[in-house]
Enzyme design. Structure first.
Site, PDB file in Angstrom:
ATOM      1  N   LYS A 236      42.649  52.150  42.845  1.00  0.00           N
ATOM      2  CA  LYS A 236      40.761  52.255  43.130  1.00  0.00           C
ATOM      3  C   LYS A 236      40.837  53.651  44.953  1.00  0.00           C
ATOM      4  CE  LYS A 236      39.258  48.541  40.699  1.00  0.00           C
ATOM      5  NZ  LYS A 236      38.382  47.185  40.409  1.00  0.00           N
TER       6      LYS A 236
ATOM      7  N   LYS B 135      44.045  51.318  31.942  1.00  0.00           N
ATOM      8  CA  LYS B 135      43.625  50.415  30.877  1.00  0.00           C
ATOM      9  C   LYS B 135      41.947  50.874  30.714  1.00  0.00           C
ATOM     10  CE  LYS B 135      42.217  48.387  34.708  1.00  0.00           C
ATOM     11  NZ  LYS B 135      41.370  47.326  35.574  1.00  0.00           N
TER      12      LYS B 135
ATOM     13  N   LYS C 293      36.025  48.396  33.185  1.00  0.00           N
ATOM     14  CA  LYS C 293      34.407  48.998  33.543  1.00  0.00           C
ATOM     15  C   LYS C 293      33.470  49.762  34.383  1.00  0.00           C
ATOM     16  CE  LYS C 293      34.131  44.297  34.623  1.00  0.00           C
ATOM     17  NZ  LYS C 293      34.414  43.920  35.940  1.00  0.00           N
TER      18      LYS C 293
HETATM   19  P1  TYM Z   1      37.623  41.895  36.462  1.00  0.00           P
HETATM   20  O1  TYM Z   1      35.932  41.791  36.483  1.00  0.00           O
HETATM   21  O2  TYM Z   1      37.579  43.632  37.165  1.00  0.00           O
HETATM   22  O3  TYM Z   1      38.103  41.517  35.185  1.00  0.00           O
HETATM   23  C1  TYM Z   1      38.034  40.588  34.701  1.00  0.00           C
HETATM   24  C2  TYM Z   1      39.518  40.038  33.409  1.00  0.00           C
HETATM   25  O4  TYM Z   1      39.540  40.778  33.179  1.00  0.00           O
HETATM   26  C3  TYM Z   1      41.054  41.168  32.568  1.00  0.00           C
HETATM   27  N1  TYM Z   1      40.597  42.858  32.407  1.00  0.00           N
HETATM   28  C4  TYM Z   1      41.231  43.644  31.409  1.00  0.00           C
HETATM   29  N2  TYM Z   1      42.522  42.656  30.842  1.00  0.00           N
HETATM   30  C5  TYM Z   1      42.875  42.917  29.215  1.00  0.00           C
HETATM   31  N3  TYM Z   1      42.867  44.724  29.440  1.00  0.00           N
HETATM   32  C6  TYM Z   1      42.000  45.233  30.341  1.00  0.00           C
HETATM   33  N4  TYM Z   1      42.046  46.315  30.134  1.00  0.00           N
HETATM   34  C7  TYM Z   1      40.940  44.600  31.183  1.00  0.00           C
HETATM   35  N5  TYM Z   1      40.672  45.031  31.945  1.00  0.00           N
HETATM   36  C8  TYM Z   1      40.571  43.797  32.742  1.00  0.00           C
HETATM   37  C9  TYM Z   1      41.264  41.185  34.245  1.00  0.00           C
HETATM   38  O5  TYM Z   1      42.612  40.859  34.937  1.00  0.00           O
HETATM   39  C10 TYM Z   1      41.088  39.945  35.161  1.00  0.00           C
HETATM   40  O6  TYM Z   1      40.904  39.038  34.408  1.00  0.00           O
HETATM   41  N6  TYM Z   1      40.178  40.352  40.087  1.00  0.00           N
HETATM   42  C11 TYM Z   1      39.223  39.711  38.827  1.00  0.00           C
HETATM   43  C12 TYM Z   1      37.488  38.870  39.272  1.00  0.00           C
HETATM   44  C13 TYM Z   1      38.564  37.428  40.271  1.00  0.00           C
HETATM   45  C14 TYM Z   1      38.718  36.181  39.805  1.00  0.00           C
HETATM   46  C15 TYM Z   1      39.592  36.046  41.085  1.00  0.00           C
HETATM   47  C16 TYM Z   1      39.986  36.189  38.512  1.00  0.00           C
HETATM   48  C17 TYM Z   1      37.673  37.621  41.263  1.00  0.00           C
HETATM   49  N7  TYM Z   1      38.359  36.261  42.135  1.00  0.00           N
HETATM   50  C18 TYM Z   1      39.782  34.096  40.864  1.00  0.00           C
HETATM   51  C19 TYM Z   1      40.575  35.341  38.866  1.00  0.00           C
HETATM   52  C20 TYM Z   1      40.076  34.494  39.858  1.00  0.00           C
HETATM   53  C21 TYM Z   1      39.064  40.758  38.230  1.00  0.00           C
HETATM   54  O7  TYM Z   1      39.927  41.941  38.432  1.00  0.00           O
HETATM   55  O8  TYM Z   1      37.543  41.065  37.507  1.00  0.00           O
END
Ligand code: TYM
Length: 347
Positions: free
Chosen positions: A119, A214, A217
């Site tokens: 990023k 991947k 969003k």
């Molecule tokens: P975020 O919002 O970026 O993503 C949310 C979840 O979606 C999964 N993800 C995917 N899974 C499969 N294929 C994809 N292309 C794909 N893109 C995203 C991410 O792995 C995530 O599980 N860091 C976290 C947010 C967070 C969190 C936490 C999660 C903040 N604190 C504590 C667990 C526990 C995240 O990536 O959000």
């Protein structure tokens, strides 16, 4: 709390897409429906994580409320007392624990995080925020505050999960006490959630236009992403425009045919079948147009159904549950915070 905790968060920097849905949302909703009697299930919006990369802040409030509705549309059972739904910034202990953990985290360790490197590489130096750098520490606080054991996340979050385990173990050994419950090793977690998605490994849905990266969003154009809020017609167009290859026959070969493998994966998830079964069904199919049409139909049916459930979400009930959970979770989180404050000598 005596029951083991399953917890995950989905950021509200944009609408959720099918990667978020299948990678994190569905596994935890599935657990909440099947196992909430045996576990505490936490699904939260990490709103402070939403602007670690730049966003339009005037849209954030609406996006947070919308994403909470998506959780319910995905099937989260609000009536269950062991299910908790909350916004990170409404529980100040998250930020306070992150500040404490910062002092036990090396710059080098955070600088090596793949997501940070990816990023920050795309942003200019002035825009790469300390928040982006520190993202895994706040995420570790989110996890450790509640004694979490299981965290369903997509493959891209594996390193952050390892970091949460690592800092918990380091703090436990430094302060010679059972300060934190250490989340289960990632491999064990994958096994635990395997049944929910048929994914022994972490899931990584790929971008439709560039299937070597991947689905994300934060991506500007949105052409390679199926958002949960896409009209079924728009989603069909995106699938029909997905990048494939010139080999001319459907095979499950992610290295040489990443676009086809991704579409097979999407069908497998939508139809709740294993990837191997779906690959076998389409094996050798030579008309990519026909194959894509079959994928598009599955996506369309899913979105029509999901959006009908979204329209039926009872917002009053959602808000009541949200406020009740936030009150309760403040108590739980403050207990952990106090323990940590005492251990480091602040209390
Ligand atoms: P975020 O919002 O970026 O993503 C949310 C979840 O979606 C999964 N993800 C995917 N899974 C499969 N294929 C994809 N292309 C794909 N893109 C995203 C991410 O792995 C995530 O599980 N860091 C976290 C947010 C967070 C969190 C936490 C999660 C903040 N604190 C504590 C667990 C526990 C995240 O990536 O959000």
């Amino acid at each position: 709390m005596d029951r083991p905790v399953i917890l995950t968060g989905l950021r509200a920097n944009n609408d959720l897409h099918i990667g978020n849905y299948f990678g994190a949302l569905l596994p935890i909703v599935d657990m909440a429906n099947r196992r909430a009697g045996a576990y505490e299930v936490h699904l939260f919006v990490p709103d402070l994580h939403s602007f670690t990369t730049p966003i339009d802040h005037s849209l954030l409030q609406a996006q947070i409320m919308h994403n909470l509705k998506l959780f319910v549309a995905a099937g989260l059972p609000l009536d269950n007392p062991n299910v908790h739904i909350y916004r990170q910034s409404y529980i100040p202990a998250h930020s306070e624990l992150a500040i404490i953990l910062n002092s036990f985290t090396g710059m080098g360790q955070l600088g090596r995080m793949t997501q940070y490197k990816d990023k920050s590489g795309k942003l200019g130096d002035d825009i790469v925020s300390v928040g982006l750098f520190d993202y895994p520490v706040l995420m570790a606080a989110d996890i450790l505050l509640y004694g979490t054991q299981y965290v369903p996340v997509g493959d891209d979050q594996t390193q952050h999960l390892e970091f949460a385990r690592d800092i918990a173990e380091r703090m436990n050994s430094k302060f010679a006490t059972e300060l934190f419950i250490v989340p289960e090793p990632v491999a064990k977690q994958r096994e635990f959630f395997g049944g929910a998605t048929g994914q022994p490994k972490g899931l990584r849905i790929k971008d439709l236009i560039d299937p070597t990266k991947k689905m994300s969003k934060s991506d500007e154009s949105g052409r390679g992403i199926i958002f949960l809020g896409d009209t079924p017609e728009a989603a069909v167009k995106k699938i029909m425009g997905a990048t494939t290859d010139s080999l001319g026959a459907v095979n499950l070969d992610p290295d040489n045919q990443p676009g086809i493998a991704n579409l097979l994966q999407i069908v497998a998830l939508l139809s709740n079948q294993s990837l191997d079964t779906v690959a076998e069904m389409h094996q050798g199919q030579t008309e990519y147009g026909t194959f894509k049409k079959q994928v598009a139909e599955a996506v369309q049916a899913f979105l029509v159904d999901f959006q009908a459930r979204l329209a039926a979400v009872d917002e009053v009930k959602l808000l009541e549950k949200l406020l009740a959970s936030e009150t309760k979770m403040n108590d739980v989180a403050n207990e952990t915070l106090l323990r940590v404050q005492a251990a480091v000598g602040l209390r």
